[in-house]
Scaffold this active site. Sequence first.
Site, PDB file in Angstrom:
ATOM      1  N   ASP A   1      -9.668  -5.229  -4.425  1.00  0.00           N
ATOM      2  CA  ASP A   1      -9.017  -4.032  -3.904  1.00  0.00           C
ATOM      3  C   ASP A   1      -9.363  -2.818  -4.760  1.00  0.00           C
ATOM      4  OD1 ASP A   1      -7.318  -2.191  -2.742  1.00  0.00           O
ATOM      5  OD2 ASP A   1      -5.463  -3.227  -3.314  1.00  0.00           O
TER       6      ASP A   1
ATOM      7  N   HIS B   1      -7.806  -5.564  -0.206  1.00  0.00           N
ATOM      8  CA  HIS B   1      -6.549  -4.871   0.070  1.00  0.00           C
ATOM      9  C   HIS B   1      -5.784  -5.504   1.240  1.00  0.00           C
ATOM     10  CE1 HIS B   1      -3.925  -1.442  -0.403  1.00  0.00           C
ATOM     11  NE2 HIS B   1      -4.069  -1.086   0.861  1.00  0.00           N
TER      12      HIS B   1
ATOM     13  N   SER C   1       0.830  -1.199   0.000  1.00  0.00           N
ATOM     14  CA  SER C   1       0.000   0.000   0.000  1.00  0.00           C
ATOM     15  C   SER C   1       0.871   1.258   0.000  1.00  0.00           C
ATOM     16  CB  SER C   1      -0.959  -0.042   1.197  1.00  0.00           C
ATOM     17  OG  SER C   1      -2.012   0.874   1.034  1.00  0.00           O
TER      18      SER C   1
END
Length: 321
Positions: free
Chosen positions: A263, A295, A165
Site C-alpha cells: 500500500d 490498499h 482509508s
Amino acid sequence: MNPSDADVSLEVPPYLRVYKDGTLERLAGTQVAPSGFDPQTGVVSKDIVIIPQTGVSARLYCLDKEINDPQKLPIVLYFHGGAFCISSTSDPFYHNSLNALVAEANIIVISVNYRIAPEFPLPTAYEDCWDALKWVDSQAVGNDGLEPWLKDKADFERVYLVGDSAGANIAHHMALRAESNSDLNLIKLNGIGSINPYFWSEKPIGLEVTDPIRKAMVDKWWNYVCPSDKGCDDLLINPFVDGAPSFANLACHKILVLIAEKDILRDRGKLYYEKLVNSEWKGTAEIFETEGEDHVFHIFDPNCQKAKILIKRLASFINRQ
C-alpha cells in the site's frame, strides 16, 4: 452519446473524471447492493435516515439470530473509504466485507453514508460523521421511539470507531473531537480500528520516495477534494504536521492500526502508530502488517485467507475488554 476524451478537463484516477461542461463521471464506487438478509453470513441489514435535516443515512448490521436475544453487543460506527469522493454504504464491496465482520465479531455495525466531494466539499464528510456519532449518543437514553436494534441490543459502554482509508482518517478526527466536546454524554468510546489510514504530506517518506507516480496520484486525490494553500499538509490529512491537535486528546483507550505491505499509504500508517506510542496519549496501540497485499485488499476480497485473518484480528480487538 458518451463524451470523448477530448472533452475531459480533469482526471482524478482511478476514481473519477470531470468534463468541460461540468459533468462528473465516477469510475468506481457507484454500484449498489440492497440491504436485507445475507444467507452466507446470517447477517441482516437495514437502511435508516439518522440525520433528517441533511438526509444522512446509515446501514445497520446485526446477526439475524441475535435480533431478539437480550445479550448486549458492542457498537461499531463505521466510516467507509473512497478518498472522500466515491463510494457509499450500499457499495457491494463494503456491504459484503461488513457482513463478514459482523458474522465474525457478533457486533452491531452502523455504517455512515456521509456526503462526498465535490458535490459536498470538505469538511462536510467530517460534520456528517460527527452528527452520526451524536446520533448514536442520543440513542443511549433508551426511550420508546428510538431505533429498536440499538435500544434492545446495543452496549453503549462499548462503542468503537472503525474505518478504512479516508474512513480511518475520519475516525481519528472524530476521536479527537469527542475528547473535548460536551455533545457526547452517554456513550463510551473504547477504541479505533484504523485500516490502511489515509494520512498524507507534501514531503514523501518510505514507499512514496521510490514511487513518485503513486505519490503524485494521492497528492491529486487530496488536492481535488480539499483545495487549500496548505495542500497535503492541511491538518485534516496530515495529523503529524506542526499545529495539528495533540494525540493526547484522543478519546479512547486503545487503537489498532492495520497496514498492507504494498500500500502506498503503508508508511503513513506506520508513522501514525509510532506517533501514538510516543505521544502523551494514555492508551495502548497495536499494529499489524499484511504481507504481499495492497490498499484495502480485504474490501475487494473479504473471503481470501489474508482478509479473514485481518477480520478475525479486528473482531478480537473489538471484543477484547
